[in-house]
Every structure is written in C-alpha cells, then in structure tokens.
Design an enzyme around this catalytic site. Structure first.
Site, PDB file in Angstrom:
ATOM      1  CE  LYS A  13      -0.573  -1.018   5.230  1.00 23.38           C
ATOM      2  NZ  LYS A  13      -1.839  -1.655   5.633  1.00 23.38           N
ATOM      3  NE  ARG A  88       0.345  -7.012   2.304  1.00 25.02           N
ATOM      4  CZ  ARG A  88      -0.241  -5.905   1.872  1.00 25.02           C
ATOM      5  NH1 ARG A  88       0.473  -4.935   1.381  1.00 25.02           N
ATOM      6  NH2 ARG A  88      -1.543  -5.776   1.938  1.00 25.02           N
ATOM      7  NE  ARG A 127      -9.802   0.323   1.901  1.00 26.23           N
ATOM      8  CZ  ARG A 127      -8.601  -0.072   2.285  1.00 26.23           C
ATOM      9  NH1 ARG A 127      -7.924   0.623   3.183  1.00 26.23           N
ATOM     10  NH2 ARG A 127      -8.060  -1.151   1.786  1.00 26.23           N
ATOM     11  NE  ARG A 161      -7.808  -2.026  -2.237  1.00 24.80           N
ATOM     12  CZ  ARG A 161      -6.795  -2.168  -1.386  1.00 24.80           C
ATOM     13  NH1 ARG A 161      -6.192  -1.098  -0.901  1.00 24.80           N
ATOM     14  NH2 ARG A 161      -6.379  -3.353  -1.030  1.00 24.80           N
ATOM     15  NE  ARG A 172      -6.777  -6.853   1.554  1.00 26.88           N
ATOM     16  CZ  ARG A 172      -7.586  -5.793   1.470  1.00 26.88           C
ATOM     17  NH1 ARG A 172      -8.882  -5.954   1.250  1.00 26.88           N
ATOM     18  NH2 ARG A 172      -7.104  -4.584   1.572  1.00 26.88           N
TER      19      ARG A 172
HETATM   20  P1  AMP Z   1      -2.785  -3.249  -0.221  1.00 26.88           P
HETATM   21  O1  AMP Z   1      -3.270  -2.159  -1.120  1.00 26.88           O
HETATM   22  O2  AMP Z   1      -1.474  -2.920   0.430  1.00 26.88           O
HETATM   23  O3  AMP Z   1      -3.821  -3.672   0.787  1.00 26.88           O
HETATM   24  O4  AMP Z   1      -2.498  -4.526  -1.149  1.00 26.88           O
HETATM   25  C1  AMP Z   1      -3.537  -5.147  -1.888  1.00 26.88           C
HETATM   26  C2  AMP Z   1      -3.123  -6.544  -2.311  1.00 26.88           C
HETATM   27  O5  AMP Z   1      -1.955  -6.472  -3.149  1.00 26.88           O
HETATM   28  C3  AMP Z   1      -2.725  -7.477  -1.162  1.00 26.88           C
HETATM   29  O6  AMP Z   1      -3.834  -8.120  -0.567  1.00 26.88           O
HETATM   30  C4  AMP Z   1      -1.790  -8.449  -1.884  1.00 26.88           C
HETATM   31  O7  AMP Z   1      -2.524  -9.382  -2.657  1.00 26.88           O
HETATM   32  C5  AMP Z   1      -1.062  -7.530  -2.853  1.00 26.88           C
HETATM   33  N1  AMP Z   1       0.161  -6.937  -2.241  1.00 26.88           N
HETATM   34  C6  AMP Z   1       0.394  -5.628  -1.960  1.00 26.88           C
HETATM   35  N2  AMP Z   1       1.598  -5.440  -1.400  1.00 26.88           N
HETATM   36  C7  AMP Z   1       2.151  -6.674  -1.309  1.00 26.88           C
HETATM   37  C8  AMP Z   1       3.390  -7.162  -0.772  1.00 26.88           C
HETATM   38  N3  AMP Z   1       4.288  -6.337  -0.228  1.00 26.88           N
HETATM   39  N4  AMP Z   1       3.618  -8.500  -0.875  1.00 26.88           N
HETATM   40  C9  AMP Z   1       2.737  -9.338  -1.426  1.00 26.88           C
HETATM   41  N5  AMP Z   1       1.541  -8.958  -1.909  1.00 26.88           N
HETATM   42  C10 AMP Z   1       1.240  -7.639  -1.855  1.00 26.88           C
END
Ligand code: AMP
Length: 214
Positions: A13, A88, A127, A161, A172
């Site tokens: 994404k 989400r 990554r 990360r 996740r």
């Molecule tokens: P991502 O970079 O999208 O994989 O997000 C990393 C982490 O941020 C996730 O594992 C969640 O802990 C938090 N996070 C990101 N976007 C959301 C969302 N829309 N709702 C809830 N938690 C989020």
C-alpha cells in the site's frame, strides 16, 4: 478522486501510494505515517499510540479518524486522496463516510491488494527506508542500486520500523483478518471494490491500479 488502498501489512500500500502521488494529482493519507510522526514528535497522540503500535494492535478509531479529518480539511478540494492503512475497522469506515460528506467528497474506488501471508512476512521483515527522504527499499526485492546509498537523495542512513518483526507482523495480519477484512462487503454492496494481485511486480500492480482509475 478518492480511493482506499486495502490489504494486510506489507501488501504494498505504501509503495503504490507513493507511485500514485507521483503519477496523479493525489495526496497519500497514511494513518500509520501520521502516527509514527506523532510518536517521533512525542505529541499526546504519539505518547498514547506508541505501545499500541509496538504490540501490533490498533490505535483508537477516534484518534485516527481525527487525524484523517484534520488532513483532509487542509487539502485543496480538487486534490485526490489515497487512504493508505485507513479505514481499518467498521467504525472507521463509517467515520470516513461522515468525513468525506462533510468535505464534499465521495469515495470512488476501494482497491484490495491480494497477497500470500507467508510471502508477506518475508517481504515485511526485509523492508527498510532512507532515514533522510523516506524512500522505500527491500533487502532482496528492491535494494538501492549502490549498496548503502539512497537512489533518491544519496543519503547513507537507513532505518527499519520497530514493528516489522515476524511476531508483530503475524499479529497485525490477524488484526487485518478479524477487524479490517470485514469492512469489504459493505463497499462491495456499493459496487466500488476492485481486487489486484499484490504479489506481482511493483510496476505491474501500479499498471493495474491505473487501469482501475481511468
Ligand atoms: P501501518 O503503517 O499502516 O502498517 O500502521 C502501523 C501501526 O499504526 C498499526 O499496526 C496500528 O498500530 C497503527 N495504525 C495505523 N493506521 C491505523 C488505523 N487506521 N487504525 C488503528 N491503528 C492504526
């Protein structure tokens, strides 16, 4: 044009959003990036979110929807939005409808990147990104042309990360299956869902996305 890119962690994404921003008049709205910035800046939201993110759990719906609302409010009305990692949960999907309506926008496409979970673990754990400009790389699939030097800015510092480890990644993915995938049927009923094979190459996925947008 307002689109949601949906898919489990590591589906591509972020990479595809960055490409869309380059090719189209669009802005990437990644709640993950916004939260990581808040953690780094040690804002009240960041202080609350850090432990939740490190565990691979979801931050509260109200916090992420507020971030999205604030960012859309600051955008030019003609600029398209790519929602990356948001919504989400079912509650976030509902909040997004309200936010879009408030700002006179409508959702045009929900694009789901379909992927193989075991392959994803390898993809995510490899990554990394340039610490200076944020360009995305992968140990085997997409390393910099010159080892240790960023192709985009020439930077030599890279970062990974903290939540990109196998245990958190599996967590996740479970959260994606139980909380996020169930929002798809609602969008399907509106006839705006397209599915793409996210395991093909970056350029092929980008071509498939562009074909949906035109
Ligand atoms: P991502 O970079 O999208 O994989 O997000 C990393 C982490 O941020 C996730 O594992 C969640 O802990 C938090 N996070 C990101 N976007 C959301 C969302 N829309 N709702 C809830 N938690 C989020």
């Amino acid at each position: 044009m307002n689109i949601i890119l949906l898919g489990p962690p590591g589906a591509g994404k972020g990479t595809q959003s960055a490409g869309l921003v380059e090719r189209h008049d669009m802005i990437q709205l990644s709640t993950g990036d916004m939260l990581r910035a808040a953690v780094k800046a040690e804002t009240p939201v960041g202080l609350k979110a850090k432990a939740i993110m490190d565990r691979g759990d979801l931050v509260s719906d109200d916090i992420v929807s507020q971030l999205i609302d604030d960012n859309i409010a600051a955008m030019d009305a003609k600029t398209g939005a790519i929602f990356d990692g948001y919504p989400r949960t079912a509650a976030q999907a509902e909040q997004l409808d309200g936010i879009l309506e408030k700002h006179g926008r409508k959702l045009d496409h929900v694009i789901e990147l379909e992927v193989d979970e075991d392959a994803l673990v390898e993809r995510i754990c490899g990554r990394f990104s340039c610490a200076n400009c944020g360009a995305l790389y992968h140990d085997t699939a997409n390393p910099p042309s010159v080892e240790g030097v960023c192709d985009t800015c020439g930077g030599t510092e890279f970062k990974r990360r903290p939540d990109d480890n196998e245990e958190t990644v599996r967590k996740r993915m479970g959260v994606y299956r139980s909380e996020t995938a169930p929002i798809l049927p609602g969008y399907e009923a509106r006839g705006i869902v397209s599915r793409i094979d996210g395991m093909s190459g970056i350029d092929e996925v980008a071509g498939a996305i562009d074909a949906i947008l035109t």
